[in-house]
Design an enzyme around this catalytic site. Structure first.
Site, PDB file in Angstrom:
ATOM      1  N   THR A 172       1.331  -5.557 -13.326  1.00 53.39           N
ATOM      2  CA  THR A 172       0.555  -5.305 -14.499  1.00 53.39           C
ATOM      3  C   THR A 172       0.968  -5.965 -15.639  1.00 53.39           C
ATOM      4  OG1 THR A 172       1.600  -3.470 -15.638  1.00 53.39           O
ATOM      5  CG2 THR A 172       0.365  -2.838 -13.582  1.00 53.39           C
ATOM      6  N   CYS A 173      -0.040  -5.812 -16.830  1.00 50.52           N
ATOM      7  CA  CYS A 173       0.169  -6.526 -17.996  1.00 50.52           C
ATOM      8  C   CYS A 173       1.548  -6.141 -18.617  1.00 50.52           C
ATOM      9  CB  CYS A 173      -0.745  -6.840 -18.968  1.00 50.52           C
ATOM     10  SG  CYS A 173      -1.503  -4.846 -19.495  1.00 50.52           S
ATOM     11  N   ASN A 174       2.132  -5.088 -18.310  1.00 48.54           N
ATOM     12  CA  ASN A 174       3.202  -4.435 -18.933  1.00 48.54           C
ATOM     13  C   ASN A 174       4.552  -4.709 -17.998  1.00 48.54           C
ATOM     14  OD1 ASN A 174       2.190  -3.329 -21.208  1.00 48.54           O
ATOM     15  ND2 ASN A 174       1.467  -1.535 -20.424  1.00 48.54           N
ATOM     16  N   ARG A 175       4.113  -4.977 -16.868  1.00 45.12           N
ATOM     17  CA  ARG A 175       5.316  -5.179 -15.871  1.00 45.12           C
ATOM     18  C   ARG A 175       5.110  -5.762 -14.526  1.00 45.12           C
ATOM     19  NH1 ARG A 175       2.829  -0.881 -16.033  1.00 45.12           N
ATOM     20  NH2 ARG A 175       4.096   0.340 -17.494  1.00 45.12           N
ATOM     21  N   GLU A 214      -5.224   3.200 -17.316  1.00 44.41           N
ATOM     22  CA  GLU A 214      -5.438   2.017 -16.412  1.00 44.41           C
ATOM     23  C   GLU A 214      -4.320   1.885 -15.390  1.00 44.41           C
ATOM     24  OE1 GLU A 214      -5.858   1.529 -19.765  1.00 44.41           O
ATOM     25  OE2 GLU A 214      -8.039   1.539 -19.465  1.00 44.41           O
ATOM     26  N   GLN A 223      -3.779   1.176 -11.451  1.00 43.75           N
ATOM     27  CA  GLN A 223      -3.016  -0.105 -11.023  1.00 43.75           C
ATOM     28  C   GLN A 223      -1.824   0.438  -9.780  1.00 43.75           C
ATOM     29  OE1 GLN A 223      -2.118  -0.756 -15.092  1.00 43.75           O
ATOM     30  NE2 GLN A 223      -3.526  -2.603 -14.935  1.00 43.75           N
ATOM     31  N   SER A 282       4.200   2.836 -20.622  1.00 39.66           N
ATOM     32  CA  SER A 282       3.383   1.833 -21.113  1.00 39.66           C
ATOM     33  C   SER A 282       3.435   1.633 -22.485  1.00 39.66           C
ATOM     34  CB  SER A 282       2.027   2.243 -20.901  1.00 39.66           C
ATOM     35  OG  SER A 282       1.764   2.543 -19.652  1.00 39.66           O
ATOM     36  N   ALA A 287     -14.219 -11.561 -17.780  1.00 40.21           N
ATOM     37  CA  ALA A 287     -15.492 -10.512 -17.489  1.00 40.21           C
ATOM     38  C   ALA A 287     -14.843  -9.155 -16.390  1.00 40.21           C
ATOM     39  CB  ALA A 287     -16.640 -10.870 -17.414  1.00 40.21           C
ATOM     40  N   HIS A 293      11.430   6.962 -12.554  1.00 41.98           N
ATOM     41  CA  HIS A 293      10.960   5.538 -13.119  1.00 41.98           C
ATOM     42  C   HIS A 293       9.397   5.565 -13.031  1.00 41.98           C
ATOM     43  CE1 HIS A 293      10.823   1.723 -14.990  1.00 41.98           C
ATOM     44  NE2 HIS A 293       9.882   1.430 -14.261  1.00 41.98           N
TER      45      HIS A 293
HETATM   46  N1  LIG Z   1      -6.988  -4.142 -17.147  1.00 38.42           N
HETATM   47  C1  LIG Z   1      -6.458  -3.857 -18.280  1.00 38.42           C
HETATM   48  O1  LIG Z   1      -6.479  -2.700 -18.654  1.00 38.42           O
HETATM   49  C2  LIG Z   1      -5.660  -4.865 -18.912  1.00 38.42           C
HETATM   50  C3  LIG Z   1      -4.834  -4.623 -20.266  1.00 38.42           C
HETATM   51  C4  LIG Z   1      -4.142  -5.692 -21.026  1.00 38.42           C
HETATM   52  C5  LIG Z   1      -4.024  -6.850 -20.498  1.00 38.42           C
HETATM   53  N2  LIG Z   1      -4.575  -7.135 -19.240  1.00 38.42           N
HETATM   54  C6  LIG Z   1      -4.615  -8.527 -18.663  1.00 38.42           C
HETATM   55  O2  LIG Z   1      -6.008  -9.062 -18.663  1.00 38.42           O
HETATM   56  C7  LIG Z   1      -6.107  -9.960 -17.527  1.00 38.42           C
HETATM   57  C8  LIG Z   1      -7.118  -9.561 -16.612  1.00 38.42           C
HETATM   58  O3  LIG Z   1      -6.981  -8.284 -16.358  1.00 38.42           O
HETATM   59  P1  LIG Z   1      -8.222  -7.441 -15.430  1.00 38.42           P
HETATM   60  O4  LIG Z   1      -7.628  -6.217 -15.340  1.00 38.42           O
HETATM   61  O5  LIG Z   1      -9.363  -7.798 -16.350  1.00 38.42           O
HETATM   62  O6  LIG Z   1      -8.284  -8.168 -14.188  1.00 38.42           O
HETATM   63  P2  LIG Z   1      -9.633  -8.174 -13.031  1.00 38.42           P
HETATM   64  O7  LIG Z   1     -10.353  -6.902 -13.344  1.00 38.42           O
HETATM   65  O8  LIG Z   1      -9.164  -8.674 -11.839  1.00 38.42           O
HETATM   66  O9  LIG Z   1     -10.642  -9.528 -13.785  1.00 38.42           O
HETATM   67  C9  LIG Z   1      -9.853 -10.815 -13.383  1.00 38.42           C
HETATM   68  C10 LIG Z   1     -10.564 -11.728 -14.614  1.00 38.42           C
HETATM   69  O10 LIG Z   1      -9.900 -12.918 -14.719  1.00 38.42           O
HETATM   70  C11 LIG Z   1     -10.972 -13.766 -14.220  1.00 38.42           C
HETATM   71  N3  LIG Z   1     -10.255 -14.907 -13.590  1.00 38.42           N
HETATM   72  C12 LIG Z   1      -9.473 -14.723 -12.483  1.00 38.42           C
HETATM   73  N4  LIG Z   1      -9.148 -15.922 -11.915  1.00 38.42           N
HETATM   74  C13 LIG Z   1      -9.272 -16.738 -12.892  1.00 38.42           C
HETATM   75  C14 LIG Z   1      -9.185 -18.298 -12.918  1.00 38.42           C
HETATM   76  N5  LIG Z   1      -8.501 -18.917 -11.860  1.00 38.42           N
HETATM   77  N6  LIG Z   1      -9.514 -18.769 -13.884  1.00 38.42           N
HETATM   78  C15 LIG Z   1     -10.338 -18.275 -14.945  1.00 38.42           C
HETATM   79  N7  LIG Z   1     -10.677 -16.833 -14.853  1.00 38.42           N
HETATM   80  C16 LIG Z   1      -9.983 -16.235 -13.911  1.00 38.42           C
HETATM   81  C17 LIG Z   1     -12.013 -13.296 -13.449  1.00 38.42           C
HETATM   82  O11 LIG Z   1     -13.135 -14.044 -13.703  1.00 38.42           O
HETATM   83  P3  LIG Z   1     -14.364 -13.966 -13.000  1.00 38.42           P
HETATM   84  O12 LIG Z   1     -14.553 -12.273 -12.470  1.00 38.42           O
HETATM   85  O13 LIG Z   1     -15.559 -14.453 -13.745  1.00 38.42           O
HETATM   86  O14 LIG Z   1     -14.374 -14.669 -11.818  1.00 38.42           O
HETATM   87  C18 LIG Z   1     -12.114 -11.914 -14.197  1.00 38.42           C
HETATM   88  O15 LIG Z   1     -12.623 -12.009 -15.437  1.00 38.42           O
HETATM   89  C19 LIG Z   1      -4.903  -9.963 -16.885  1.00 38.42           C
HETATM   90  O16 LIG Z   1      -4.110 -10.935 -17.360  1.00 38.42           O
HETATM   91  C20 LIG Z   1      -4.247  -8.803 -17.305  1.00 38.42           C
HETATM   92  O17 LIG Z   1      -2.635  -8.595 -17.190  1.00 38.42           O
HETATM   93  C21 LIG Z   1      -5.391  -6.144 -18.592  1.00 38.42           C
END
Ligand SMILES: NC(=O)c1ccc[n+]([C@@H]2O[C@H](COP(=O)([O-])OP(=O)(O)OC[C@H]3O[C@@H](n4cnc5c(N)ncnc54)[C@H](OP(=O)(O)O)[C@@H]3O)[C@@H](O)[C@H]2O)c1
Length: 422
Positions: free
Chosen positions: A47-50, A115, A119, A108, A189, A98
């Protein structure tokens, strides 16, 4: 059976290290197949934390070493960095503690965030599909998920909890002030993009633009916000008019680099641009920070705001820890029963074989007995065996502290071997 954990998280390693070992969801299956070369069973939680690898193997394998070698070989982390930033937990109960704390959101950046529970479940599902989960690992993860749910239901840990997205909006507000006249661009998105969009909309940001790799996904999210979608390839044009950019795409490469941002800033040199990159790996080239009037933040910069959240939730952490302790005891009892099950059943089978052989011998020496007499003898001999075994089996099942020694002693005393479960 031994279960170990090797990991790197936001408390032990900065984003520069975490992003190197981050495994994107699309890559998980591939990395699980690489893990199979090191261990028969394992689960990867990234995940983004680990990024953490849970490995289950027979007792004679050093699962801690296995996890370290997986990190070194496949995640390209040099051994010096591994020594400095990674944690290795080899005691089964400590691994469970853990994971339970993690599922409860206690590990976290944002305490109590929701979230992580999804995960943890997702990591289990993907490893199940890859055929990498055995009974002890499955039970460990399911217990963690149950504990995570209980803590959220029975304490206020997640009540009005912050989330990464709400902290992003707090940070933007600190830097910009009033968001009500801002134009905000979200890149990505997916789930994170959706959460950020919701948080900014709830704070009244009027103009929200969404860019994502898949145009339909950007359009769908923009539509829920009354915002507009934009083409990921035309970002410079959008940057010229934006005040805030939040990036959260799971891309292996930069989405915004120095060239993009410099080109845009030439058109608006006086207007500050706040860029908050919460993706891991990061979406924005770090050198963007050097550009005049650009304020770049990454997920580690949210720490200060999240510390205040931790302090507010201290009391709830105590309640959560009590629930975790009770659930750990239940898990320990289950593990104990699992570990002793082969010894218990082999001992019972051996005793039954002796009993029925001896009874047959005796019956052959006696005058022909009626069915009723034979049933009496059968019941009596079974009851003698059950009574003799009752205390030792009870002891074996309930003395978890020295379970391995007890198990071994029973096998030596009664002279049999058992196949331990995988
Ligand atoms: N979920 C959380 O609570 C959270 C919190 C903090 C940080 N993050 C970080 O935010 C990022 C996205 O996490 P998520 O949970 O939103 O994942 P997710 O629901 O799987 O969505 C993945 C996103 O990344 C895009 N994507 C995937 N491969 C790509 C590529 N090769 N080039 C450009 N865009 C790409 C997708 O675009 P399309 O769908 O448009 O194809 C989609 O918008 C990760 O790095 C994660 O560590 C997430």
């Amino acid at each position: 059976m031994q279960i170990s954990l090797v990991g790197v998280n936001h408390r032990t390693a900065p984003i520069t290290v975490r992003e190197k070992v981050a495994i994107r969801s699309v890559e998980l299956h591939h990395y699980l197949s690489l893990l199979r070369d090191h261990a028969t069973h394992g689960i990867i939680l990234s995940t983004c934390n680990r990024t953490e690898v849970y490995i289950a193997n027979r007792d004679d394998h050093d699962t801690g070493e296995t996890g370290l070698s997986f990190f070194q070989t496949h995640l390209n982390i040099p051994s010096t960095d591994l020594t400095r930033y990674a944690y290795v937990i080899t005691k089964q109960k400590a691994v469970a503690e853990h994971l339970f704390r993690t599922a409860c959101g206690l590990d976290s950046l944002i305490i109590g965030e929701y979230e992580i529970l999804g995960q943890v479940g997702n990591a289990l599902d993907i490893a199940e599909k890859a055929g990498m989960v055995n009974l002890p690992l499955r039970h460990l993860f399911q217990s963690a998920i149950r504990t995570g749910r209980r803590v959220r239901e029975e304490t206020n840990i997640s009540k009005n909890a912050l989330s990464v997205s709400s902290v992003v909006v707090d940070l933007a507000t600190r830097v910009i002030g009033d968001l009500s006249n801002c134009r905000l661009l979200i890149i990505g998105a997916g789930e994170a993009g959706r959460l950020v969009a919701k948080a900014v909309r709830d704070r009244g940001t009027p103009q929200i633009i969404v860019a994502s790799r898949t145009p339909d996904r950007a359009s769908a999210l923009a539509a829920t916000l009354g915002g507009s979608p934009v083409d990921l390839k035309k970002l410079v044009r959008e940057l010229i008019t934006c005040n805030i950019v939040v990036t959260c795409a799971e891309s292996p490469d930069w989405i915004l680099d120095v060239h993009h941002v410099t080109s845009a800033m030439r058109q608006r040199p006086e207007l500050p641009l706040v860029v908050i990159d919460i993706a891991v790996p990061r979406n924005v080239e770090p050198a963007v920070e050097q550009i005049n009037n650009v304020f770049l933040y990454n997920i580690d910069d949210l720490t200060e705001i999240s510390e205040a959240n931790r302090k507010q939730r201290e009391e709830e952490i105590t309640g959560a820890t009590e629930i975790i302790c009770g659930e750990l005891d239940k898990l320990a009892a289950w593990w104990q029963a699992l570990e002793t099950r082969p010894t218990v059943s082999t001992l019972m089978e051996k005793a039954e074989a002796i009993r029925s052989a001896q009874l047959d011998k005796t019956l052959k020496k006696l005058r022909p007995l009626s069915q009723e007499e034979r049933d009496y003898l059968e019941a009596m001999t079974k009851s003698i065996v059950a009574k003799i075994l009752e205390d030792p089996l009870h002891y074996l099942k309930n003395n978890t502290d020295s379970s391995d020694d007890n198990d071994k002693l029973i096998r030596q005393l009664f002279q049999f071997k058992v196949e331990k479960p995988e």
